[in-house]
Write a protein that holds these residues in place. Structure first.
Motif, PDB file in Angstrom:
ATOM      1  N   ASP A 581      20.188  -1.348  22.948  1.00  0.00           N
ATOM      2  CA  ASP A 581      19.245  -0.516  22.178  1.00  0.00           C
ATOM      3  C   ASP A 581      19.637   0.957  22.145  1.00  0.00           C
ATOM      4  N   ASP A 582      20.705   1.313  22.864  1.00  0.00           N
ATOM      5  CA  ASP A 582      21.061   2.724  22.996  1.00  0.00           C
ATOM      6  C   ASP A 582      22.349   3.064  22.261  1.00  0.00           C
ATOM      7  N   GLN A 583      22.631   2.347  21.152  1.00  0.00           N
ATOM      8  CA  GLN A 583      23.887   2.544  20.445  1.00  0.00           C
ATOM      9  C   GLN A 583      23.991   3.934  19.809  1.00  0.00           C
ATOM     10  N   SER A 584      22.860   4.582  19.613  1.00  0.00           N
ATOM     11  CA  SER A 584      22.882   5.897  18.952  1.00  0.00           C
ATOM     12  C   SER A 584      22.837   7.057  19.944  1.00  0.00           C
ATOM     13  N   ALA A 585      22.805   6.764  21.240  1.00  0.00           N
ATOM     14  CA  ALA A 585      22.732   7.825  22.254  1.00  0.00           C
ATOM     15  C   ALA A 585      24.110   8.448  22.405  1.00  0.00           C
ATOM     16  N   GLN A 586      24.326   9.578  21.721  1.00  0.00           N
ATOM     17  CA  GLN A 586      25.641  10.198  21.703  1.00  0.00           C
ATOM     18  C   GLN A 586      26.125  10.657  23.079  1.00  0.00           C
ATOM     19  N   PRO A 587      25.290  11.296  23.916  1.00  0.00           N
ATOM     20  CA  PRO A 587      25.770  11.673  25.254  1.00  0.00           C
ATOM     21  C   PRO A 587      26.230  10.456  26.071  1.00  0.00           C
ATOM     22  N   LEU A 588      25.472   9.349  25.944  1.00  0.00           N
ATOM     23  CA  LEU A 588      25.842   8.134  26.658  1.00  0.00           C
ATOM     24  C   LEU A 588      27.186   7.603  26.173  1.00  0.00           C
ATOM     25  N   LEU A 589      27.363   7.526  24.827  1.00  0.00           N
ATOM     26  CA  LEU A 589      28.616   7.005  24.280  1.00  0.00           C
ATOM     27  C   LEU A 589      29.788   7.906  24.638  1.00  0.00           C
ATOM     28  N   ALA A 590      29.561   9.223  24.633  1.00  0.00           N
ATOM     29  CA  ALA A 590      30.641  10.141  25.000  1.00  0.00           C
ATOM     30  C   ALA A 590      31.040   9.950  26.467  1.00  0.00           C
ATOM     31  N   TRP A 591      30.034   9.802  27.309  1.00  0.00           N
ATOM     32  CA  TRP A 591      30.318   9.609  28.734  1.00  0.00           C
ATOM     33  C   TRP A 591      31.067   8.297  28.980  1.00  0.00           C
ATOM     34  N   LEU A 592      30.588   7.201  28.379  1.00  0.00           N
ATOM     35  CA  LEU A 592      31.248   5.903  28.560  1.00  0.00           C
ATOM     36  C   LEU A 592      32.667   5.924  28.013  1.00  0.00           C
ATOM     37  N   SER A 593      32.892   6.642  26.903  1.00  0.00           N
ATOM     38  CA  SER A 593      34.239   6.748  26.355  1.00  0.00           C
ATOM     39  C   SER A 593      35.166   7.449  27.339  1.00  0.00           C
TER      40      SER A 593
END
Length: 877
Positions: A581-593
C-alpha cells in the motif's frame, strides 16, 4: 540388461529365508558366487527342499544372514534401503567425485547387504596382509638406506629411482619410531576357485578408513539381529591401537600431539578426513595451519604456536613441502621435510612410499619376500609382468587379449600415462596398436592377468520395485601399525561394488561400497574409543585447540550468516513495499533503493524505485540467485556453505544439514521458477520466506549447539560486526532519505530491525523519532539495537585469547561505548537535520559505528589470523 528377480508374491510370513533362496540368481558363469561359496553353476529346479536350518546351496554365513531378516523377510528390504539412504543423507556422508566447488557434493553410495567373510577366509587374508606389509616396510627401509636390493638386481632401479614417487630428499633418513609404513591398504579379489588374490596396494595416503566406519554404523543398524548373532568382529580396538602406536613412536611419546593433514574441503574424500579426525580425537589441519620453526612443526592457533609431533597425512607426497618437492603446492608446509629429517616429527606414512604402489612391483615381491623374510608369500598377487624386462615383455605380449594393461608410473611431467585397459574389451586392431605402444615404451607398461571378480547379492530398485541382483566386488583391507615394526589388520574393510555390467569396482565410475563383516570363532572385541570408566585424569581433558584457519573460517561463517540474513530481510521488505500500500511513499522508495544498492541486491546502474519501480523490482528478483553478484542472496548462501565446509568437523550434523538444505532449496526454487518463465514477486517472496526459515535454524544452531570457545566467539563477533555495520548504515541512509519521518518509512525501519512487535508493545501507535531511537539505538535488551550489538561485541572481544581477565582489551575499546550515549543528545534538534558544517550527533554516531565495524575486522585479521612472530611469542604479542 542383467536379469534380476522380483519380490515373491507369497505372503510376507511365508518362510522368508526360502523366499530369498528362490529369488537370488546365481553369479555370472566363471565368477565366484559369494552367496553359494563356489564358482557359479546353474541352479537345479526344486533344489530348495524343506530344511530351513541351512538354506540349500547357500554358505552358512549367508544362510544365517537371511534367516535373521525377521518376520518380514525380503518384504522389509525396501524400507531398510530407504532408511539406509536417509541415514547417509542425514549424516552428510559425501564423496565429491569431481571436487566441484560450485555445486553440492555427491552422497556416498552404500549397498544394503554386507560382504561376509568367514573366519577361515579371514585367517588367510590376515596372515597374508601382515606378511606383505612387513615386506614393503623392509623394501622401503632398504631403498632409502643401503640399497642392497637395487645393487643385487632384486629390484630394478627404473621402478624405484625412475619412479616420480621416489624422493631423493629422504635418502638416508631413518623414520621417527623406526617404521616407514603405518597404514597400508591392499585391494583383494576372490577368483573363481575361491582364493583371494592381491590386485594392488596403496601406501601414500590410502583412503577408506573413515568411510568403512560409516558403512559399519549404517548397515549394522539395518540388520541388528544378524550383526549380533553372526559374531561379527568389531573395529574400535584397531583404531585405538593405531593412535596409541603413532603416539608411542612420536617424539613426545604418549603426550604427543597428533594431527590429521587434509588437502581441504574440496578434496573428494574430505568427509572422511573430518570424520576420522573427530572419531580418533585428532586435530584436523590443512597445510596453511602449520609452520616449521627451528626444524620443528607447529600448529597456528589463537593461543599461539603449539608443537605438533605426528602427522597422519591424507595428502600425496609431492604436495607436502613446496621448498623441496612440488614448488607450486599450496597444500603443504614449507620446511616439513627438514623437520622430518631432524627427527622432530613422525609422518604416517613416511614420505617416499609412492613407488610401492606401482603395479609392476607386485611381480617382484615373491623373490623379495624370500630374500628379506626367508618366507614364501601366503597371499598371492595376480600374475604381473613389467614390460621393462625383455623376458617379461615376451611373455606378456601374447596374453594382452586376456589381461589388463596398466601404467607402470603415475601421471607426471615427461611421462606417458593412460587409463588401465581391459584386453577382452579390445578389438584385434586395438590389441595390435597396444602391442606397438608397449614395444616402443616398454618400461611404462605393466600387464596383469585379468581376474573375474566374485559376485555378491545386492538390492536394487527397478521401476520402483525392489529386486535382488548380483554385482562384482573387490575388497580393500588395511594394515595399521600398533608399534615399531608391528602391525595388525583391521578386521573388516571396505568392499567396492561395480556398476551393472562392469568389471571395474570404482567409486569414480558409478560404483558403490558395502560394509564388510568378518566373523570370528572367538570372542567379539568390545573395545570402544569411549572409555566407559574414565578416571579423573581422563575427564580433565585439555581444551580443544582453535587453529587460525578454523578461527578465520568461523569468523567468516558468522559474517556470511548475518549478511545472508540481512540481505534476505531487506529483499523481502523491498518486494513487500513495492507491491503493498506504500508504493507512492517517495522517502521509503528512495531509502529502499539506496539500501538495495548498498547491500548488493541491485546494481548501481539500475534506475531507483522512485523513477522506475517495476524495472527496479525486476532487477532485484533477477539478481537473487546470481552468484556472480557479490552480496546477492545466492552469493551469500554459497559463501556461507563454503565457510562452513572448511570447519565441518566443528559443526553438528543437523547444523551442516540445514546449511546445505538452505542453499540447495533456494537455488532449486529459483531454477524452477526461471524454467517456467521469469520469477514473479509472489514466487520470490515465498522463496525468500522459506530461506529465512532455514536461516533461523542456522543461527539457532550457532547460538545453542556450539561450544563457547574462542572459535565460537569469533563466529559471534563476525555476526555482530555485520549487524553493527548493517543497522548503522540502514539508519544513516533512512535519515538522509527522510524515511524516518515518513509513516511508511517508519514502519519499514522497524520491520528491517525485526522490532515491530516490540515497538508497538512499548509505544503503541507512536511515530515519534525519540521512541524509535530509544528502541533501535539505546535499548540494551533489544538484540537488534546498536547499543546491544556494541555492548555484546565489546564483551566478546574482551574474552578472546590474550585478553586480560576482567578487563576490556584494546580491541574492545575500538567499539563505541554505549554507556556514554545520550538519547537526549541524539534527539536534539540538529540530530535529524541534513548535515551541514557540523555533523549532527546521531549521524556522527552512526558513521562511527559503521567505520568501527570494518576497522575491528581488519584488526582481528591482523592479530589472530597472521603468524609472523617466533614460536615462543603469542599471537597477541
Amino acid at each position: 540388461m542383467e536379469p534380476s528377480s522380483p519380490l515373491s508374491s507369497e505372503p510376507s510370513d511365508t518362510r522368508p529365508p526360502l523366499q530369498a533362496g528362490d529369488l537370488v540368481l546365481p553369479a555370472t558363469s566363471g565368477h565366484f558366487d559369494e552367496l553359494r561359496g563356489q564358482e557359479a553353476q546353474a541352479a537345479e529346479p526344486g533344489e530348495a527342499g524343506d530344511d530351513t536350518s541351512t538354506l540349500p546351496g547357500f554358505t552358512g554365513p549367508w544362510s544365517d544372514f537371511f534367516k535373521h531378516l525377521g518376520s518380514e523377510g525380503l518384504a522389509d528390504l525396501d524400507h531398510r534401503e530407504a532408511s539406509l539412504k536417509r541415514q547417509i543423507r542425514d549424516n552428510g556422508v559425501t564423496y565429491n567425485v569431481y571436487a566441484d566447488a560450485s555445486g553440492p557434493q555427491r552422497p556416498w553410495s552404500l549397498d544394503l547387504f554386507p560382504l561376509i567373510i568367514s573366519p577361515e577366509s579371514w585367517q588367510q587374508i590376515e596372515a597374508g596382509v601382515l606378511q606383505r606389509v612387513r615386506v614393503l616396510d623392509r623394501v622401503m627401509a632398504d631403498v632409502y638406506g643401503p640399497q642392497h636390493l637395487l645393487s643385487s638386481g632384486l629390484l630394478p632401479a627404473a621402478l624405484v629411482q625412475g619412479h616420480p614417487g621416489y624422493l631423493r630428499a629422504m635418502k638416508g633418513v631413518k623414520p621417527v619410531g623406526g617404521s616407514h609404513l603405518h597404514i597400508a591398504a591392499f585391494d583383494l579379489a576372490r577368483g573363481p576357485d575361491g582364493n583371494w588374490w592381491v590386485v594392488s596396494q596403496r601406501t601414500q595416503a590410502p583412503s577408506g578408513l573413515g568411510y568403512l566406519l560409516e558403512n559399519r554404523l549404517a548397515v549394522s543398524r539395518q540388520f541388528p539381529q544378524a550383526f549380533e548373532a553372526m559374531q561379527v568382529q568389531r573395529l574400535a580396538a584397531t583404531y585405538r591401537a593405531l593412535i596409541e602406536g603413532l603416539k608411542a613412536m612420536s617424539p613426545a611419546g604418549a603426550d604427543s600431539h597428533i594431527a590429521l593433514l587434509t588437502p581441504g574441503p574440496y578434496n573428494e574424500t574430505y568427509f572422511e578426513h573430518a570424520y576420522l579426525a573427530r572419531y580418533l580425537g585428532l586435530t584436523l589441519v590443512e597445510g596453511s595451519d602449520l609452520t616449521v620453526r627451528d626444524q620443528r612443526l607447529y600448529l597456528k592457533t589463537l593461543q599461539g604456536l603449539k608443537p605438533v609431533h605426528g602427522l597422519l597425512k591424507r595428502l600425496d607426497d609431492e604436495f607436502l613441502d613446496p621448498l623441496e618437492l612440488r614448488p607450486d603446492s599450496t597444500l603443504g608446509v614449507p620446511g616439513l621435510l627438514q623437520a622430518i629429517r631432524a627427527g622432530n616429527v613422525l609422518v604416517a606414512n613416511s614420505p617416499g612410499s609412492a613407488f610401492l604402489e606401482s603395479p609392476a612391483l607386485l611381480g617382484f615381491l615373491p623373490a623379495l619376500a624370500r630374500h628379506l623374510l626367508n618366507e614364501e608369500l601366503q597371499l598371492p598377487a595376480l600374475p604381473t609382468w613389467w614390460c621393462g624386462e625383455r623376458a617379461a615383455l615376451e611373455d606378456a605380449l601374447p596374453l594382452l587379449g586376456e589381461s589388463v594393461i596398466k601404467p607402470t608410473y603415475p601421471a607426471s611431467a615427461g611421462r606417458h600415462w593412460f587409463e588401465s585397459v581391459s584386453g577382452p574389451t579390445l578389438s584385434q586392431r586395438q590389441l595390435d596398436e597396444w602391442a606397438g605402444r608397449i614395444l616402443r615404451q616398454s618400461d611404462e607398461h605393466t600387464v596383469q592377468q585379468r581376474l573375474p571378480l566374485s559376485q555378491i547379492p545386492v538390492w536394487r530398485q527397478v521401476k520402483g520395485e525392489g529386486r535382488l541382483a548380483r554385482r562384482s566386488v573387490m575388497l580393500r583391507v588395511f594394515a595399521v601399525a600398533d608399534g615399531p615394526g608391528s602391525w595388525r589388520v583391521l578386521p573388516g574393510g571396505m568392499a567396492r561394488i561395480a556398476s551393472a555390467n562392469a568389471e571395474i569396482a570404482s567409486m569414480q565410475r558409478g560404483g558403490s561400497s558395502a560394509d564388510v563383516w568378518v566373523q570370528t570363532e572367538g570372542r567379539v572385541d568390545s573395545t570402544s574409543l569411549l572409555n566407559p570408566h574414565p578416571g579423573v585424569a581422563a575427564v580433565v581433558q585439555r581444551k580443544r585447540l582453535v587453529t587460525s584457519r578454523a578461527a578465520e573460517n568461523l569468523f567468516w561463517l558468522g559474517r556470511y550468516t548475518e549478511r545472508t540474513e540481512n540481505t534476505l530481510r531487506l529483499a523481502r521488505l523491498t518486494l513487500a513495499c513495492l507491491n503493498g500500500d506504500d508504493q507512492s511513499a517517495q522517502p521509503l522508495l528512495a531509502w529502499l533503493s539506496d539500501m538495495a544498492v548498498l547491500g548488493g541486491l541491485v546494481l548501481p546502474s539500475v534506475p531507483p524505485a522512485t523513477q522506475a519501480r517495476r524495472v527496479f523490482e525486476r532487477s532485484l528478483i533477477d539478481g537473487l540467485d546470481k552468484t556472480g553478484h557479490a552480496n546477492s542472496v545466492g552469493f551469500n548462501l554459497r559463501a556461507l556453505r563454503h565457510a562452513a565446509s572448511a570447519v565441518r568437523e566443528r559443526l553438528s550434523q543437523e547444523h551442516w544439514n540445514v546449511i546445505t538444505q538452505a542453499e540447495e532449496e533456494f537455488f532449486n526454487r529459483c531454477k524452477a521458477a526461471a524454467s517456467s518463465g521469469a520469477m514473479g514477486s509472489a514466487d520470490a517472496l515465498q522463496t525468500l520466506e522459506i530461506t529465512s526459515g532455514h536461516l533461523a535454524a542456522i543461527t539457532g544452531g550457532q547460538t545453542d549447539r556450539m561450544t563457547r570457545d574462542d572459535g565460537w566467539r569469533l563466529l559471534s563477533i563476525g555476526r555482530h560486526i555485520e549487524r553493527l555495520a548493517f543497522l548503522a548504515s540502514a539508519l544513516s541512509l533512512g535519515l538522509k532519505a527522510g524515511a524516518l519521518h515518513d509513516d511508511a518509512g517508519f514502519e519499514a525501519t522497524l520491520a528491517l530491525f525485526d522490532s515491530t512487535i516490540t515497538f508497538h508493545a512499548q509505544f503503541q501507535q507512536s511515530r515519534e523519532l525519540p521512541a524509535l531511537l530509544d528502541l533501535l539505538v539505546m535499548d540494551r535488551d533489544n538484540p537488534r539495537s546498536l547499543a546491544w550489538v556494541a555492548q555484546t561485541l565489546r564483551g566478546r572481544l574482551a574474552r578472546l585469547a590474550g585478553s586480560a581477565p576482567g578487563q576490556l582489551s584494546t580491541l574492545s575499546l575500538l567499539i563505541p561505548n554505549p554507556d556514554i550515549w545520550s538519547l537526549e543528545q541524539l534527539c536534539s534538534e540538529e540530530a535529524h537535520l541534513e548535515p551541514s558544517d557540523t555533523q549532527p550527533p546521531l549521524a556522527e554516531l552512526l558513521a562511527l559505528c559503521t567505520s568501527a565495524a570494518y576497522n575491528i575486522s581488519d584488526e582481528i585479521s591482523a592479530q589472530y589470523f597472521t603468524h609472523s612472530g617466533e614460536a615462543r611469542q603469542s599471537l597477541g604479542a
